[in-house]
Design an enzyme around this catalytic site. Structure first.
Site, mmCIF file in Angstrom:
data_model
loop_
_atom_site.group_PDB
_atom_site.id
_atom_site.type_symbol
_atom_site.label_atom_id
_atom_site.label_comp_id
_atom_site.label_asym_id
_atom_site.label_seq_id
_atom_site.Cartn_x
_atom_site.Cartn_y
_atom_site.Cartn_z
ATOM 1 N N HIS A 224 0.788 -1.242 0.000
ATOM 2 C CA HIS A 224 0.000 0.000 0.000
ATOM 3 C C HIS A 224 0.814 1.281 0.000
ATOM 4 C CE1 HIS A 224 0.873 0.013 4.332
ATOM 5 N NE2 HIS A 224 0.581 1.297 4.293
HETATM 6 C C1 UD1 Z 1 -2.131 6.032 5.256
HETATM 7 C C2 UD1 Z 1 -0.873 6.577 5.921
HETATM 8 C C3 UD1 Z 1 0.199 5.507 5.908
HETATM 9 C C4 UD1 Z 1 -0.290 4.232 6.541
HETATM 10 C C5 UD1 Z 1 -1.597 3.785 5.880
HETATM 11 C C6 UD1 Z 1 -2.159 2.625 6.644
HETATM 12 C C7 UD1 Z 1 -0.437 8.984 5.627
HETATM 13 C C8 UD1 Z 1 0.337 9.987 4.898
HETATM 14 N N1 UD1 Z 1 -0.350 7.716 5.163
HETATM 15 O O1 UD1 Z 1 -1.831 5.746 3.912
HETATM 16 O O2 UD1 Z 1 1.313 5.962 6.666
HETATM 17 O O3 UD1 Z 1 0.665 3.224 6.362
HETATM 18 O O4 UD1 Z 1 -2.549 4.870 5.938
HETATM 19 O O5 UD1 Z 1 -3.080 1.910 5.891
HETATM 20 O O6 UD1 Z 1 -1.103 9.299 6.582
HETATM 21 N N2 UD1 Z 1 -9.060 5.000 0.653
HETATM 22 C C9 UD1 Z 1 -10.302 4.414 0.522
HETATM 23 N N3 UD1 Z 1 -10.982 4.116 1.666
HETATM 24 C C10 UD1 Z 1 -10.499 4.376 2.908
HETATM 25 C C11 UD1 Z 1 -9.245 4.986 3.015
HETATM 26 C C12 UD1 Z 1 -8.537 5.288 1.875
HETATM 27 O O7 UD1 Z 1 -10.774 4.162 -0.567
HETATM 28 O O8 UD1 Z 1 -11.178 4.061 3.907
HETATM 29 C C13 UD1 Z 1 -8.296 5.279 -0.607
HETATM 30 C C14 UD1 Z 1 -8.563 6.657 -1.181
HETATM 31 O O9 UD1 Z 1 -8.517 6.547 -2.568
HETATM 32 C C15 UD1 Z 1 -7.359 7.452 -0.694
HETATM 33 C C16 UD1 Z 1 -6.254 6.403 -0.682
HETATM 34 O O10 UD1 Z 1 -6.897 5.191 -0.304
HETATM 35 O O11 UD1 Z 1 -7.065 8.537 -1.513
HETATM 36 C C17 UD1 Z 1 -5.133 6.719 0.268
HETATM 37 O O12 UD1 Z 1 -5.624 6.935 1.598
HETATM 38 P P1 UD1 Z 1 -4.782 7.840 2.643
HETATM 39 O O13 UD1 Z 1 -5.396 7.768 3.988
HETATM 40 O O14 UD1 Z 1 -4.545 9.189 2.086
HETATM 41 O O15 UD1 Z 1 -3.373 7.159 2.678
HETATM 42 P P2 UD1 Z 1 -2.965 5.640 2.826
HETATM 43 O O16 UD1 Z 1 -2.279 5.234 1.564
HETATM 44 O O17 UD1 Z 1 -4.116 4.840 3.298
HETATM 45 N N1 UDP Z 2 -4.151 -5.119 8.643
HETATM 46 C C1 UDP Z 2 -5.452 -5.625 8.638
HETATM 47 N N2 UDP Z 2 -5.967 -6.072 7.446
HETATM 48 C C2 UDP Z 2 -5.245 -6.051 6.293
HETATM 49 C C3 UDP Z 2 -3.935 -5.544 6.309
HETATM 50 C C4 UDP Z 2 -3.417 -5.078 7.505
HETATM 51 O O1 UDP Z 2 -6.108 -5.663 9.674
HETATM 52 O O2 UDP Z 2 -5.766 -6.489 5.268
HETATM 53 C C5 UDP Z 2 -3.604 -4.637 9.922
HETATM 54 C C6 UDP Z 2 -2.332 -5.321 10.318
HETATM 55 O O3 UDP Z 2 -2.614 -6.476 11.060
HETATM 56 C C7 UDP Z 2 -1.629 -4.255 11.135
HETATM 57 C C8 UDP Z 2 -2.092 -2.980 10.513
HETATM 58 O O4 UDP Z 2 -3.273 -3.283 9.773
HETATM 59 O O5 UDP Z 2 -2.027 -4.306 12.495
HETATM 60 C C9 UDP Z 2 -1.045 -2.437 9.585
HETATM 61 O O6 UDP Z 2 -1.598 -1.386 8.866
HETATM 62 P P1 UDP Z 2 -1.166 -0.986 7.403
HETATM 63 O O7 UDP Z 2 -0.481 -2.109 6.730
HETATM 64 O O8 UDP Z 2 -2.372 -0.425 6.763
HETATM 65 O O9 UDP Z 2 -0.182 0.255 7.660
HETATM 66 P P2 UDP Z 2 1.285 0.445 8.270
HETATM 67 O O10 UDP Z 2 1.471 -0.454 9.428
HETATM 68 O O11 UDP Z 2 2.251 0.201 7.169
HETATM 69 O O12 UDP Z 2 1.284 1.877 8.643
#
Ligand code: UD1
Ligand code: UDP
Length: 387
Positions: A224
């Site tokens: 991601h």
């Molecule tokens: C964010 C965090 C990242 C973390 C990740 C965990 C920042 C800068 N990044 O990244 O550090 O590892 O969360 O998962 O804060 N979207 C949906 N539904 C949702 C949420 C997001 O469709 O419920 C899609 C949208 O298109 C959005 C994209 O995912 O634009 C990115 O979401 P965003 O929260 O901006 O960043 P993440 O890549 O999720």
């Molecule tokens: N996680 C989850 N479902 C998924 C992928 C990850 O519940 O399909 C959980 C995972 O167990 C961990 C957390 O989400 O506790 C990690 O989050 P993510 O990978 O979104 O972000 P990061 O840790 O890189 O910030």
């Protein structure tokens, strides 16, 4: 009575928050009214799909947020600005004693800026991590948050050392009421959660049966990070490698897809590779998994391939080796222990890292505390606010 505002927003923060929330509930059940802690939960709304947010509250037993800002997705500037505005207005005039923040997302940054400007102590959980790559949004967020925090809860000794090297917690910086910044080696709240919930997950999750996979005969992958999803070259290289590893090992790759990756796959893979990936019986694409399901997948996989910080670490807790799809990591201990290999988005490195880890004997020393990090954290917060 102490009054804390906990800011969450992204999936991993909801999961991390469960450990302290549980510990606060336990504390309150054994203390009289005036010594209790009121935790107000503020969800920024950064993640909003049920399988990225709502489902975790139910599974991990966290109360529904008291406040939801419903900020949603946006550019970094817009998203963070809206959060700062909302958190500031939730804090103003409400006599909060402190703000609890997790990790390194935009929700963390916004919470730190809003609280520090109002002279409310910031308690940063998972402080001191560094990738030393300032182009990562998370590196920017965590550095600002660490600077502004009153007490920094470092999960590992490496995190403590990183803060020391930056002069944080050395006594020169004074915070409101003349208090000094403090660094605490607390252990990792994610380890608390994994240990607390692992037997429940074994009982409640039937993900292996649902997917028709067998323990130690499949690979788990999650992707991601923006630098992977948003680059054609990197995403193609990673997905080509996943396919090759699955074919060579004759093990399916289970891929719970983050919504960001789901959106970018058809845009950033060639039509041919995209079609091959989605039609291959060896690539099992699913919705984002629930917490019990992902724990089962991490524990029973023969190998984890991920760019996630949290998934990498949980794989380690469950003694599953890991190929890290990033150019560098914050959790250097995992690589030093030989339980993870950094392969970046390099096709050859990913394939050879998978070859060298699958089925090999790997060591998993206890590096992330004793599964009581949240208790250490709560005691330190109490002590800081009592003085
Ligand atoms: C964010 C965090 C990242 C973390 C990740 C965990 C920042 C800068 N990044 O990244 O550090 O590892 O969360 O998962 O804060 N979207 C949906 N539904 C949702 C949420 C997001 O469709 O419920 C899609 C949208 O298109 C959005 C994209 O995912 O634009 C990115 O979401 P965003 O929260 O901006 O960043 P993440 O890549 O999720
Ligand atoms: N996680 C989850 N479902 C998924 C992928 C990850 O519940 O399909 C959980 C995972 O167990 C961990 C957390 O989400 O506790 C990690 O989050 P993510 O990978 O979104 O972000 P990061 O840790 O890189 O910030």
């Amino acid at each position: 009575m102490l009054k804390l505002l906990t800011v969450i927003g992204a999936r991993p923060q909801i999961i991390k928050a469960a450990a302290l929330t549980r510990t606060i509930q336990k504390w309150n059940s054994s203390h009289c009214l005036e010594d209790r802690i009121a935790e107000v939960l503020l969800h920024t709304g950064q993640h909003y799909d049920d399988n990225m947010s709502g489902s975790f509250f139910k599974e991990l037993g966290i109360p529904e947020p008291d406040i939801n800002l419903h900020v949603g997705s946006g550019t970094h500037g817009v998203q963070t600005a809206r959060m700062i505005e909302g958190i500031e207005s939730a804090l103003m005039g409400q006599n909060f004693d402190g703000v609890v923040l997790y990790g390194d997302t935009n929700s963390t940054l916004a919470g730190a800026v809003a609280a520090a400007k109002l002279h409310i102590p910031v308690f940063h959980i998972e402080a001191g991590l560094r990738s030393f790559n300032m182009s990562m949004p998370e590196e920017q967020n965590r550095i600002v948050c660490d600077r502004l925090s009153s007490v920094l809860f470092a999960p590992t000794q490496t995190a403590v050392d990183n803060l020391q090297n930056e002069g944080i917690g050395q006594g020169s910086m004074r915070f409101s009421a003349g208090k000094k910044q403090k660094v605490v080696l607390s252990g990792d709240v994610m380890y608390d959660n994994s240990m607390y919930f692992s037997s429940v997950a074994e009982e409640k999750s039937n993900i292996l049966q649902c997917l028709g996979i067998e323990s130690k005969n499949f690979i788990l992958a999650t992707i991601h990070r923006d630098n992977n999803t948003d680059s054609r070259e990197r995403l193609s290289s990673i997905f080509s490698a996943l396919l090759s590893v699955a074919q060579k090992q004759q093990q399916p790759v289970v891929l719970p897809l983050h919504p960001r990756t789901r959106k970018m796959l058809p845009m950033n893979l060639s039509e041919e590779l995209y079609k091959t990936i989605i039609s291959s019986p060896l690539i099992k694409i699913t919705e984002p998994a629930g917490f019990f399901d992902i724990m089962m997948l991490e524990r029973h996989a023969s190998l984890v391939m991920t760019d996630s910080g949290g998934v990498q670490k949980e794989a380690f807790f469950f003694e599953t080796p890991c190929v890290i799809l990033r150019p560098e990591i914050e959790w250097v201990e995992i690589v030093d222990a030989g339980a993870g290999i950094i392969a970046d988005a390099d096709y050859n490195k990913i394939c050879s890292a998978a070859d060298s880890l699958i089925g090999q004997k790997v060591h998993f020393p206890q590096l992330f505390g004793n599964a009581h990090a949240a208790e250490n954290i709560l005691n330190e917060i109490n002590a800081y606010l009592d003085n």
